[in-house]
Design a protein around this motif. Structure first.
Motif, mmCIF file in Angstrom:
data_model
loop_
_atom_site.group_PDB
_atom_site.id
_atom_site.type_symbol
_atom_site.label_atom_id
_atom_site.label_comp_id
_atom_site.label_asym_id
_atom_site.label_seq_id
_atom_site.Cartn_x
_atom_site.Cartn_y
_atom_site.Cartn_z
ATOM 1 N N LEU A 118 -10.043 -7.191 0.536
ATOM 2 C CA LEU A 118 -9.216 -5.994 0.396
ATOM 3 C C LEU A 118 -8.630 -5.692 1.770
ATOM 4 C CD1 LEU A 118 -8.442 -3.548 -1.471
ATOM 5 C CD2 LEU A 118 -10.419 -2.397 -0.544
ATOM 6 N N ASP A 119 -7.352 -5.416 1.802
ATOM 7 C CA ASP A 119 -6.718 -5.101 3.088
ATOM 8 C C ASP A 119 -7.334 -3.850 3.693
ATOM 9 O OD1 ASP A 119 -5.095 -7.209 2.798
ATOM 10 O OD2 ASP A 119 -3.224 -6.110 3.090
ATOM 11 N N SER A 122 -5.325 -0.779 3.075
ATOM 12 C CA SER A 122 -5.426 -0.282 1.712
ATOM 13 C C SER A 122 -6.722 0.498 1.523
ATOM 14 C CB SER A 122 -5.390 -1.442 0.736
ATOM 15 O OG SER A 122 -4.195 -2.135 0.864
ATOM 16 N N LEU A 126 -6.935 4.387 0.287
ATOM 17 C CA LEU A 126 -7.712 4.860 -0.860
ATOM 18 C C LEU A 126 -8.698 5.947 -0.439
ATOM 19 C CD1 LEU A 126 -8.357 1.485 -2.672
ATOM 20 C CD2 LEU A 126 -6.967 3.375 -3.480
ATOM 21 N N GLU A 129 -6.831 9.170 0.091
ATOM 22 C CA GLU A 129 -6.490 9.809 -1.175
ATOM 23 C C GLU A 129 -7.695 10.554 -1.747
ATOM 24 O OE1 GLU A 129 -4.643 7.667 -4.806
ATOM 25 O OE2 GLU A 129 -3.469 7.468 -2.969
ATOM 26 N N ARG A 133 -8.221 14.663 -2.485
ATOM 27 C CA ARG A 133 -8.563 15.193 -3.811
ATOM 28 C C ARG A 133 -9.571 16.313 -3.721
ATOM 29 N NH1 ARG A 133 -8.219 10.037 -6.219
ATOM 30 N NH2 ARG A 133 -10.332 9.562 -5.606
ATOM 31 N N PRO A 210 -3.330 11.538 -7.422
ATOM 32 C CA PRO A 210 -3.207 10.117 -7.747
ATOM 33 C C PRO A 210 -2.210 9.892 -8.875
ATOM 34 C CG PRO A 210 -5.210 11.024 -8.677
ATOM 35 C CD PRO A 210 -4.592 12.125 -7.882
ATOM 36 N N THR A 211 -1.475 8.841 -8.730
ATOM 37 C CA THR A 211 -0.542 8.500 -9.800
ATOM 38 C C THR A 211 -1.316 7.822 -10.910
ATOM 39 O OG1 THR A 211 -0.137 6.489 -8.617
ATOM 40 C CG2 THR A 211 1.479 8.229 -8.346
ATOM 41 N N PRO A 213 -2.276 5.204 -13.475
ATOM 42 C CA PRO A 213 -1.919 3.806 -13.715
ATOM 43 C C PRO A 213 -1.201 3.674 -15.059
ATOM 44 C CG PRO A 213 -4.299 4.167 -13.852
ATOM 45 C CD PRO A 213 -3.706 5.434 -13.376
ATOM 46 N N ARG A 216 1.090 -0.671 -20.034
ATOM 47 C CA ARG A 216 2.323 -1.278 -20.546
ATOM 48 C C ARG A 216 2.002 -2.212 -21.678
ATOM 49 N NH1 ARG A 216 5.675 -4.399 -17.078
ATOM 50 N NH2 ARG A 216 3.756 -5.315 -16.398
ATOM 51 N N THR B 137 -1.221 -8.666 -14.328
ATOM 52 C CA THR B 137 -0.357 -7.487 -14.230
ATOM 53 C C THR B 137 -0.645 -6.507 -15.368
ATOM 54 O OG1 THR B 137 1.251 -9.041 -13.391
ATOM 55 C CG2 THR B 137 2.029 -6.828 -13.767
ATOM 56 N N ASP B 138 -1.136 -6.998 -16.483
ATOM 57 C CA ASP B 138 -1.440 -6.107 -17.597
ATOM 58 C C ASP B 138 -2.719 -5.313 -17.400
ATOM 59 O OD1 ASP B 138 0.746 -6.529 -19.055
ATOM 60 O OD2 ASP B 138 -0.109 -8.021 -20.413
ATOM 61 N N GLY B 141 -4.234 -0.462 -13.490
ATOM 62 C CA GLY B 141 -4.336 -0.265 -12.054
ATOM 63 C C GLY B 141 -3.642 -1.347 -11.244
ATOM 64 N N ASP B 165 -2.027 -0.178 -7.931
ATOM 65 C CA ASP B 165 -1.404 1.143 -7.917
ATOM 66 C C ASP B 165 -2.133 2.025 -6.915
ATOM 67 O OD1 ASP B 165 0.695 1.010 -9.744
ATOM 68 O OD2 ASP B 165 -0.714 1.011 -11.414
ATOM 69 N N ALA B 166 -1.465 3.120 -6.546
ATOM 70 C CA ALA B 166 -1.994 3.936 -5.448
ATOM 71 C C ALA B 166 -3.388 4.490 -5.748
ATOM 72 C CB ALA B 166 -1.033 5.072 -5.149
ATOM 73 N N GLY B 167 -3.676 4.866 -6.979
ATOM 74 C CA GLY B 167 -4.979 5.462 -7.246
ATOM 75 C C GLY B 167 -5.981 4.507 -7.859
ATOM 76 N N ALA B 168 -5.797 3.219 -7.647
ATOM 77 C CA ALA B 168 -6.596 2.245 -8.386
ATOM 78 C C ALA B 168 -8.018 2.153 -7.858
ATOM 79 C CB ALA B 168 -5.920 0.883 -8.321
ATOM 80 N N ARG B 201 -4.425 -5.517 -2.353
ATOM 81 C CA ARG B 201 -3.934 -4.451 -1.494
ATOM 82 C C ARG B 201 -3.296 -3.375 -2.354
ATOM 83 N NH1 ARG B 201 1.448 -4.671 -0.290
ATOM 84 N NH2 ARG B 201 2.545 -6.537 -0.963
ATOM 85 N N VAL B 202 -3.169 -2.220 -1.768
ATOM 86 C CA VAL B 202 -2.641 -1.078 -2.500
ATOM 87 C C VAL B 202 -1.163 -0.945 -2.159
ATOM 88 C CG1 VAL B 202 -2.796 1.414 -2.766
ATOM 89 C CG2 VAL B 202 -4.860 0.068 -2.541
ATOM 90 N N ARG B 208 8.080 1.208 -5.258
ATOM 91 C CA ARG B 208 7.969 1.724 -6.630
ATOM 92 C C ARG B 208 8.449 0.657 -7.580
ATOM 93 N NH1 ARG B 208 5.628 6.157 -7.327
ATOM 94 N NH2 ARG B 208 5.653 7.645 -5.621
ATOM 95 N N ARG B 209 7.814 0.608 -8.714
ATOM 96 C CA ARG B 209 8.250 -0.381 -9.694
ATOM 97 C C ARG B 209 9.442 0.175 -10.450
ATOM 98 N NH1 ARG B 209 3.673 -2.134 -13.297
ATOM 99 N NH2 ARG B 209 3.981 -0.120 -14.234
ATOM 100 N N ARG B 211 11.916 0.072 -13.638
ATOM 101 C CA ARG B 211 11.765 -0.354 -15.030
ATOM 102 C C ARG B 211 13.089 -0.187 -15.752
ATOM 103 N NH1 ARG B 211 8.262 2.808 -18.478
ATOM 104 N NH2 ARG B 211 6.523 1.646 -17.689
#
Lengths: 216, 211
Positions: A118-119, A122, A126, A129, A133, A210-211, A213, A216, B137-138, B141, B165-168, B201-202, B208-209, B211
């Motif tokens: 893990l970087d 990053s 985390l 963040e 919170r 936090p955004t 996830p 999809r 990718t599916d 997070g 993702d940022a909060g993963a 990495r985050v 931003r993705r 779509r």
């Protein structure tokens, strides 16, 4: 790797060893040196072949030759260049002998054949963040220095500082656990109280929400 | 990230050798120059070569009379060509490991390490790595992923860069990655082990993705 491997499963954690740090390949310095060296070799080769066909030596070559012949070894330029060369040599030796890869923190592997990192930046993001919170914390700075320690500086805008500290500590411990690192960093907390002006009008966790996830 | 052992040791050995050479040459020239100036704060040992290294070098070259031989220009050309080839090869070696075009699959019922028969089934590497990237990718997070299968057609090695993702939750993502796409790929390729090097990495706030 054993010669007769059974398919591995995540249920046998006894075989999972603690990952040692992967040594960096040092591709950058090697590429720079190889590029400089091959450029010099190529220019010399070109000039040598040209001279073989009766062309005069290239100006850069005669200039360098004259300068080297005219400048005595006691010149400050020569000594300075030699010192720089020696320092560069020490740097190359340090690079060759140290593991490097300090910006990649090894993660606890789910199986022996898996290596994950893990970087460092990053991990810090985390943790930051998670700090934001916590109710009462309005600003936070996280620095993961080395690979064993994370220093968190947080600004408390409202609430009891002791309670906020306890909540923040708990939140950060949980976040550290979620990082899944092989050697979780120790957390060092430093709290500062925000000036009294900031008591009103600060949303508790707006900046670091936090955004979600996306599915999809 | 896991790197191939060979390249890592080649780079480190060459860097160390060049470092020693640079240190020795730099020290020699600097000490000789300072000694000639009389600014050296200590006395040189008796075995230290007298005179400046450049003079020592050119004098020795002249004394051997090598440059008067007919083969001298050819030797210079050969040395330069060899040096250029070796250095260019070293530079090319930094571009990263190759991906085989096709992976060998074990024949049905055969042990995983059996020798491949002439008509053994194969699998296009990009097909497998594409499926792996889509599956990664599916995962919840994960924002995006890049997968490469290196290391040869018989014993591939998966190299992945996963942007979260940022909060993963990296630990959960790693577990899901292992039980999901990696295990799936291992079964698909008929392997006992799929060695893998993952880099997580985050995403930075700027990426931003769309779509």
């Amino acid at each position: 790797m054993s010669t007769a491997p059974e398919p591995e499963s995540p249920e046998n954690p006894a075989r999972v060893r603690t990952p040692h740090r992967a040594w960096s390949a040092r591709r950058g310095p090697a590429a720079v040196l190889a590029l400089l060296g091959s450029a010099a070799c190529g220019m010399l080769l070109y000039d040598q072949v040209a001279m073989g066909y009766g062309h005069p030596a290239a100006p850069w070559r005669t200039h360098t030759k004259d300068w080297l012949a005219d400048t005595p070894g006691t010149s400050g330029w020569v000594i300075g260049a030699a010192v720089i060369l020696a320092v560069l040599g020490v740097y190359l030796m340090v690079i060759a002998l140290t593991p490097g890869g300090r910006r990649r923190l090894p993660m606890a592997p789910p199986a022996p054949s898996v290596r994950a990192v893990l970087d460092r930046a990053s991990a810090a993001a985390l943790l930051r963040e998670a700090a934001l919170r916590t109710p009462g914390v309005t600003a936070a700075r996280v620095r993961v220095r080395g690979r064993r320690r994370a220093r968190v500086r947080a600004t408390v805008a409202y609430g009891d500082v002791t309670a906020v500290r306890a909540a923040l500590h708990e939140e950060l411990l949980a976040a550290t656990d979620r990082l899944g690192l092989a050697h979780p960093p120790r957390i060092r907390l430093r709290l500062t109280a925000a000036p009294a002006l900031a008591l009103h009008g600060n949303e508790p966790d707006a900046p670091g929400a936090p955004t979600e996830p996306e599915a999809r | 990230m896991e790197v191939s052992r060979g390249r890592h040791w080649l780079n480190r050995t060459l860097l160390a050798l060049l470092g020693i050479a640079g240190l020795a040459a730099g020290c020699w020239v600097a000490v000789a120059g300072l000694d000639a100036r009389g600014q050296l704060p200590f006395a040189l040992p008796s075995w230290w070569p007298s005179g400046h290294p450049r003079a020592a070098f050119t004098d020795r070259l002249e004394a051997t009379g090598l440059r008067d031989h007919g083969w001298w220009p050819a030797a210079v050309l050969g040395c330069l060509t060899l040096g250029l080839l070796l250095l260019a090869g070293w530079l090319l070696a930094q571009t990263g490991p190759r991906e085989p075009r096709r992976l060998h699959l074990p024949a049905p019922g055969a042990p995983a390490r059996a020798k491949p028969t002439p008509h053994a089934p194969t699998l296009r590497t990009s097909a497998l790595s594409g499926v792996m990237a889509a599956q990664v990718t599916d995962l919840p997070g994960v924002r995006r992923a890049r997968v490469r299968l290196t290391g040869g057609p018989r014993r591939p090695r998966a190299r992945m860069t996963v942007v979260l993702d940022a909060g993963a939750d990296p630990r959960a993502v790693l577990t899901a990655l292992y039980t999901g796409p990696l295990t799936h790929a291992r079964h698909s390729a008929g392997l006992c082990h799929l060695r893998s090097g993952l880099r997580l990495r985050v995403a930075t706030p700027g990426t931003r993705r769309t779509r």
